[in-house]
Design a protein around this motif. Sequence first.
Motif, PDB file in Angstrom:
ATOM      1  N   SER A   1       0.862  -1.185   0.000  1.00  0.00           N
ATOM      2  CA  SER A   1       0.000   0.000   0.000  1.00  0.00           C
ATOM      3  C   SER A   1       0.900   1.237   0.000  1.00  0.00           C
ATOM      4  CB  SER A   1      -0.871  -0.020   1.262  1.00  0.00           C
ATOM      5  OG  SER A   1      -1.636   1.150   1.348  1.00  0.00           O
TER       6      SER A   1
ATOM      7  N   ARG B   1     -13.182  -3.476  -4.717  1.00  0.00           N
ATOM      8  CA  ARG B   1     -13.740  -3.759  -3.396  1.00  0.00           C
ATOM      9  C   ARG B   1     -14.995  -2.923  -3.118  1.00  0.00           C
ATOM     10  NH1 ARG B   1     -10.963  -6.608   0.426  1.00  0.00           N
ATOM     11  NH2 ARG B   1      -8.976  -7.532  -0.223  1.00  0.00           N
TER      12      ARG B   1
ATOM     13  N   ASN C   1     -10.134 -12.542  -3.657  1.00  0.00           N
ATOM     14  CA  ASN C   1     -10.057 -11.236  -4.317  1.00  0.00           C
ATOM     15  C   ASN C   1      -9.147 -11.308  -5.552  1.00  0.00           C
ATOM     16  OD1 ASN C   1     -10.282  -8.375  -4.554  1.00  0.00           O
ATOM     17  ND2 ASN C   1      -8.404  -8.086  -3.364  1.00  0.00           N
TER      18      ASN C   1
ATOM     19  N   SER D   1      -1.988  -7.709  -3.821  1.00  0.00           N
ATOM     20  CA  SER D   1      -1.745  -9.136  -4.134  1.00  0.00           C
ATOM     21  C   SER D   1      -0.481  -9.638  -3.418  1.00  0.00           C
ATOM     22  CB  SER D   1      -1.666  -9.369  -5.646  1.00  0.00           C
ATOM     23  OG  SER D   1      -1.001  -8.353  -6.349  1.00  0.00           O
TER      24      SER D   1
HETATM   25  N1  LIG Z   1      -5.487  -4.831   6.196  1.00  0.00           N
HETATM   26  C1  LIG Z   1      -5.221  -4.206   5.056  1.00  0.00           C
HETATM   27  N2  LIG Z   1      -4.100  -4.536   4.336  1.00  0.00           N
HETATM   28  C2  LIG Z   1      -3.840  -3.926   3.178  1.00  0.00           C
HETATM   29  N3  LIG Z   1      -4.613  -2.945   2.626  1.00  0.00           N
HETATM   30  C3  LIG Z   1      -5.738  -2.596   3.283  1.00  0.00           C
HETATM   31  C4  LIG Z   1      -6.079  -3.208   4.512  1.00  0.00           C
HETATM   32  N4  LIG Z   1      -7.244  -2.639   4.951  1.00  0.00           N
HETATM   33  C5  LIG Z   1      -7.609  -1.739   4.029  1.00  0.00           C
HETATM   34  N5  LIG Z   1      -6.713  -1.697   3.023  1.00  0.00           N
HETATM   35  C6  LIG Z   1      -6.908  -0.863   1.818  1.00  0.00           C
HETATM   36  O1  LIG Z   1      -7.296  -1.777   0.789  1.00  0.00           O
HETATM   37  C7  LIG Z   1      -6.485  -1.599  -0.358  1.00  0.00           C
HETATM   38  C8  LIG Z   1      -5.916  -2.945  -0.833  1.00  0.00           C
HETATM   39  O2  LIG Z   1      -6.859  -3.681  -1.513  1.00  0.00           O
HETATM   40  P1  LIG Z   1      -6.374  -4.882  -2.440  1.00  0.00           P
HETATM   41  O3  LIG Z   1      -7.604  -5.486  -2.986  1.00  0.00           O
HETATM   42  O4  LIG Z   1      -5.355  -4.382  -3.401  1.00  0.00           O
HETATM   43  O5  LIG Z   1      -5.677  -5.884  -1.391  1.00  0.00           O
HETATM   44  S1  LIG Z   1      -5.261  -7.405  -1.585  1.00  0.00           S
HETATM   45  O6  LIG Z   1      -4.629  -7.524  -2.904  1.00  0.00           O
HETATM   46  O7  LIG Z   1      -6.448  -8.237  -1.464  1.00  0.00           O
HETATM   47  O8  LIG Z   1      -4.305  -7.687  -0.482  1.00  0.00           O
HETATM   48  C9  LIG Z   1      -5.320  -0.743   0.016  1.00  0.00           C
HETATM   49  O9  LIG Z   1      -5.173   0.150  -1.073  1.00  0.00           O
HETATM   50  P2  LIG Z   1      -3.750   0.651  -1.632  1.00  0.00           P
HETATM   51  O10 LIG Z   1      -3.241   1.579  -0.569  1.00  0.00           O
HETATM   52  O11 LIG Z   1      -4.105   1.355  -2.906  1.00  0.00           O
HETATM   53  O12 LIG Z   1      -2.855  -0.528  -1.865  1.00  0.00           O
HETATM   54  C10 LIG Z   1      -5.716  -0.085   1.325  1.00  0.00           C
HETATM   55  O13 LIG Z   1      -6.166   1.216   1.085  1.00  0.00           O
END
Ligand SMILES: Nc1ncnc2c1ncn2[C@@H]1O[C@H](COP(=O)(O)OS(=O)(=O)O)[C@@H](OP(=O)(O)O)[C@H]1O
Length: 207
Positions: free
Chosen positions: A39, A70, A87, A111
């Motif tokens: 992230s 999401r 997902n 991912s």
């Molecule tokens: N626990 C936890 N861990 C990681 N990220 C979190 C979590 N909770 C919420 N978010 C927010 O959700 C975004 C990631 O969603 P993804 O669908 O890319 O995640 S994954 O691939 O299923 O791990 C991610 O977005 P990005 O910051 O754009 O990566 C976060 O904003």
Amino acid sequence: MSTITNSTNIFWQECQIGKPDRQKLLNQKGCVVWITGLSGSGKSTLACSLGRELHTRGKLSYVLDGDNLRHGLNKDLGFKPEDRTENIRRTGEVAKLFADAGLICVASLISPYRRDRDACRAMLPDANFIEVFMNMPLQLCEARDPKGLYKLARSGKIKGFTGIDDPYEPPLNCEIEIKQENGVCPTPTAMAGQVVSYLENKGFLRS
Ligand SMILES: Nc1ncnc2c1ncn2[C@@H]1O[C@H](COP(=O)(O)OS(=O)(=O)O)[C@@H](OP(=O)(O)O)[C@H]1O
Ligand SMILES: Nc1ncnc2c1ncn2[C@@H]1O[C@H](COP(=O)(O)OP(=O)(O)O)[C@@H](O)[C@H]1O
């Protein structure tokens, strides 16, 4: 990834117009550009910049962003390992359809688990899955913290946050790595340029 299906007595339906016909129409080759990273590592920034660059060149692309998916397709999923796996699996299947439609599909999701990404790779003919690793240090992502989530994770208000108390497994076999040079992150345009050059060299930008 489960290959078991609950449906029985189902048959594959072929149509007269196939992927090669659509690719010819679009003058490009359908593929999946899969952007993985922590992230805040710049996945969405790269995806948008790449989409803009391809559009300028007259190439049809579509961005599948984890956060956005999401809100709809994956809104029933959380961040438990099995939810992340589902997902990624669903997104992989959708990306595969876009690639079959002839588009350059840009999937941008954390991912975090190697096995899940490899399962998506296995859904496509090998060369059509282009894995892009946003190799940015956790310290940089945490310093950026545009949504304030790292702060919440550090204070224990979010549990199972990637990079803090949930693992991120870097790719072992990615096609493209985006990283800092001399401590400086490439600009969004430069990051997109790196991917466009790859696509051009591999022949994806012509039919
Ligand atoms: N626990 C936890 N861990 C990681 N990220 C979190 C979590 N909770 C919420 N978010 C927010 O959700 C975004 C990631 O969603 P993804 O669908 O890319 O995640 S994954 O691939 O299923 O791990 C991610 O977005 P990005 O910051 O754009 O990566 C976060 O904003
Ligand atoms: N190449 C870059 N140079 C400078 N800032 C960047 C770059 N890429 C992303 N950023 C900034 O970092 C933050 C996180 O980027 P984002 O694309 O939202 O990451 P992710 O989708 O991986 O969570 C944003 O504020 C964005 O503007």
